[in-house]
Enzyme design. Sequence first.
Site: not given
Length: 317
Positions: A11, A59, A84, A168
């Site tokens: 990320r 979203e 999402f 992450r």
Amino acid sequence: MKKTFKYNSTRNGCGDALLELGKINQDVVVLTADLTESTRVNKFAKDFPDRFFNCGVAEQNMMSIAAGLAVENKIPFISSYAVFSPGRNWDQLRVNVCYNNANVKIAGHHTGLTVGADGATHQALEDIAIVKVLPNICVLSPLDYHEAYQATIAAANFNGPVYLRFTREESPIVTSQTKAFQIGQAHILKSGRDITLIGTGPILVNGLIAAYEVEKQGISVEVINLSTIKPLDQAAILKSIRKTKKVITLEEHQIAGGLGGSICELLSEQHPVHVTRLGIDDTFGESGSPQELIKKYHLDSRSIYQQIIKTINYQIC
């Protein structure tokens, strides 16, 4: 495999690349769904506020706005958690983006098990499957920080929808900072003769470690980094498997519909062999530390080591 790794997250690679893209390309714009810092678009937002849009927790609207910006010749990157986006806005991705072949880049963050304590609702384990089935879209899953950076740059230069998959947690860096990313090209991380291990994303480092360890038992593993899931580098995959005649796939994703599914589809038509798929087998994740979850779901280097030996000894009756 004796090596001290440097660590960073994929990320962060995406976020740093977007900042660079903002400097060199006025058409690059970034949208997020109230997740500016978590998806590492905060640097872009700070330096280019006129090209940054926080759409709030919306979203579906974000995907549609991005499609409109693409029609106006902008290069929109939308950034959210993958559960999402594309999880919640798949219909808008299908109709507004892919159907129109709109030049939208979808950055899906916090994928895989290693979101850890956030648990099953935030662990995207199905995103490759639901995205790759759509026409016109390219699907990228970078191995490490450097490759995530280069893949983001490459996505901006690619004309058409692109889905980029990011994690992450900080993970080992094994690729070169200077190596350009070629969409649709597989890379051999380790040559071998007895079995092919094809993986994607940071979890492949565990496979690479296992490959070097099992070499002490006289087993030679060819390790392929498949950071482009769609389009597949069919030539490289088939060349390796025709040589080794055995294959394991490795992913931090459901084995149904993911990387393993793509390899099985290819081989069933072109070169039928037994395929061992390592990943998540028809279950949701759960809360726990990344290390605990990787071990529980048998994606740690020791479990992969054992599976390599088992697959080497597999005989079709």
